[in-house]
Scaffold this motif. Structure first.
Motif, short mmCIF file in Angstrom:
data_model
loop_
_atom_site.label_atom_id
_atom_site.label_comp_id
_atom_site.label_asym_id
_atom_site.label_seq_id
_atom_site.Cartn_x
_atom_site.Cartn_y
_atom_site.Cartn_z
N LEU A 224 0.84 -1.21 0.00
CA LEU A 224 0.00 0.00 0.00
C LEU A 224 0.88 1.26 0.00
O LEU A 224 0.60 2.21 -0.73
N LEU A 225 1.91 1.25 0.80
CA LEU A 225 2.84 2.39 0.83
C LEU A 225 3.62 2.50 -0.48
O LEU A 225 3.80 3.59 -1.01
N GLU A 226 4.06 1.37 -0.99
CA GLU A 226 4.82 1.37 -2.25
C GLU A 226 3.97 1.89 -3.41
O GLU A 226 4.49 2.58 -4.29
N ALA A 227 2.68 1.60 -3.38
CA ALA A 227 1.77 2.11 -4.43
C ALA A 227 1.67 3.62 -4.39
O ALA A 227 1.30 4.25 -5.38
N SER A 228 2.04 4.21 -3.25
CA SER A 228 2.04 5.67 -3.11
C SER A 228 3.40 6.28 -3.41
O SER A 228 3.63 7.46 -3.16
N GLY A 229 4.32 5.46 -3.93
CA GLY A 229 5.63 5.95 -4.30
C GLY A 229 6.63 6.01 -3.17
O GLY A 229 7.65 6.71 -3.27
N ILE A 230 6.39 5.28 -2.11
CA ILE A 230 7.29 5.27 -0.96
C ILE A 230 8.15 4.01 -1.00
O ILE A 230 7.65 2.91 -1.27
N LYS A 231 9.43 4.16 -0.72
CA LYS A 231 10.33 3.01 -0.60
C LYS A 231 10.12 2.43 0.80
O LYS A 231 10.20 3.14 1.80
N VAL A 232 9.83 1.13 0.88
CA VAL A 232 9.55 0.49 2.16
C VAL A 232 10.54 -0.64 2.39
O VAL A 232 10.76 -1.48 1.53
N ILE A 233 11.13 -0.63 3.58
CA ILE A 233 12.04 -1.68 4.00
C ILE A 233 11.46 -2.30 5.27
O ILE A 233 11.10 -1.58 6.21
N VAL A 234 11.33 -3.62 5.29
CA VAL A 234 10.80 -4.32 6.46
C VAL A 234 11.97 -4.91 7.24
O VAL A 234 12.91 -5.45 6.66
N SER A 235 11.91 -4.79 8.55
CA SER A 235 13.03 -5.20 9.41
C SER A 235 13.26 -6.71 9.45
O SER A 235 14.34 -7.15 9.81
N ARG A 236 12.27 -7.49 9.09
CA ARG A 236 12.42 -8.95 9.07
C ARG A 236 11.98 -9.49 7.72
O ARG A 236 10.82 -9.31 7.33
N ALA B 182 17.54 1.73 9.79
CA ALA B 182 17.01 3.06 9.47
C ALA B 182 18.13 4.03 9.12
O ALA B 182 18.04 4.78 8.14
N GLY B 183 19.20 4.01 9.89
CA GLY B 183 20.31 4.92 9.64
C GLY B 183 21.03 4.63 8.34
O GLY B 183 21.31 5.54 7.55
N THR B 184 21.29 3.38 8.09
CA THR B 184 21.99 2.96 6.87
C THR B 184 21.21 3.34 5.61
O THR B 184 21.78 3.71 4.60
N ASN B 185 19.90 3.24 5.70
CA ASN B 185 19.05 3.53 4.54
C ASN B 185 18.51 4.95 4.52
O ASN B 185 17.67 5.29 3.70
N LYS B 186 19.00 5.78 5.46
CA LYS B 186 18.58 7.19 5.56
C LYS B 186 17.05 7.30 5.54
O LYS B 186 16.47 8.09 4.78
#
Length: 95
Positions: A39-51, A67-71
């Motif tokens: 849903l977030l990606e469809a809005s143009g957001i890059k999403v990274i899941v911790s697991r 979070a820090g590594t990926n700014k």
């Protein structure tokens, strides 16, 4: 492009909910993260899941470094806060 980290709290089989057999906060938040991600990606957001796998169990430090590594612009820690030890316990507060 904005980047969001979805941290599916805990790990597999952690924080059982006494009123619903088989419900574990760690497993359910993993499922929730992967429902939210597209849903977030469809809005143009890059999403990274911790697991990447439900059985992964990164340390709190590793989750923060992700979070820090990926700014990341935003870090969302998903928790359902299972109730106490009996089905009649009441919830107090939210996270």
């Amino acid at each position: 492009m904005k980047t969001i980290i979805l941290d599916c709290g805990h790990s597999s089989g952690v924080n059982p909910y006494p009123a619903a057999s088989g419900f574990y906060e760690g497993n359910q938040m993993f499922k929730l993260a992967y429902l939210i991600k597209p849903l977030l990606e469809a809005s143009g957001i890059k999403v990274i899941v911790s697991r990447a796998k439900v059985t992964d169990n990164p340390t709190l430090e590793a989750r923060g470094k992700l979070a820090g590594t990926n700014k990341a612009d935003l870090f969302i820690s998903l928790h359902s806060d299972a109730l106490g030890n009996t089905p009649t316990d009441s919830a107090r507060g939210v996270t």
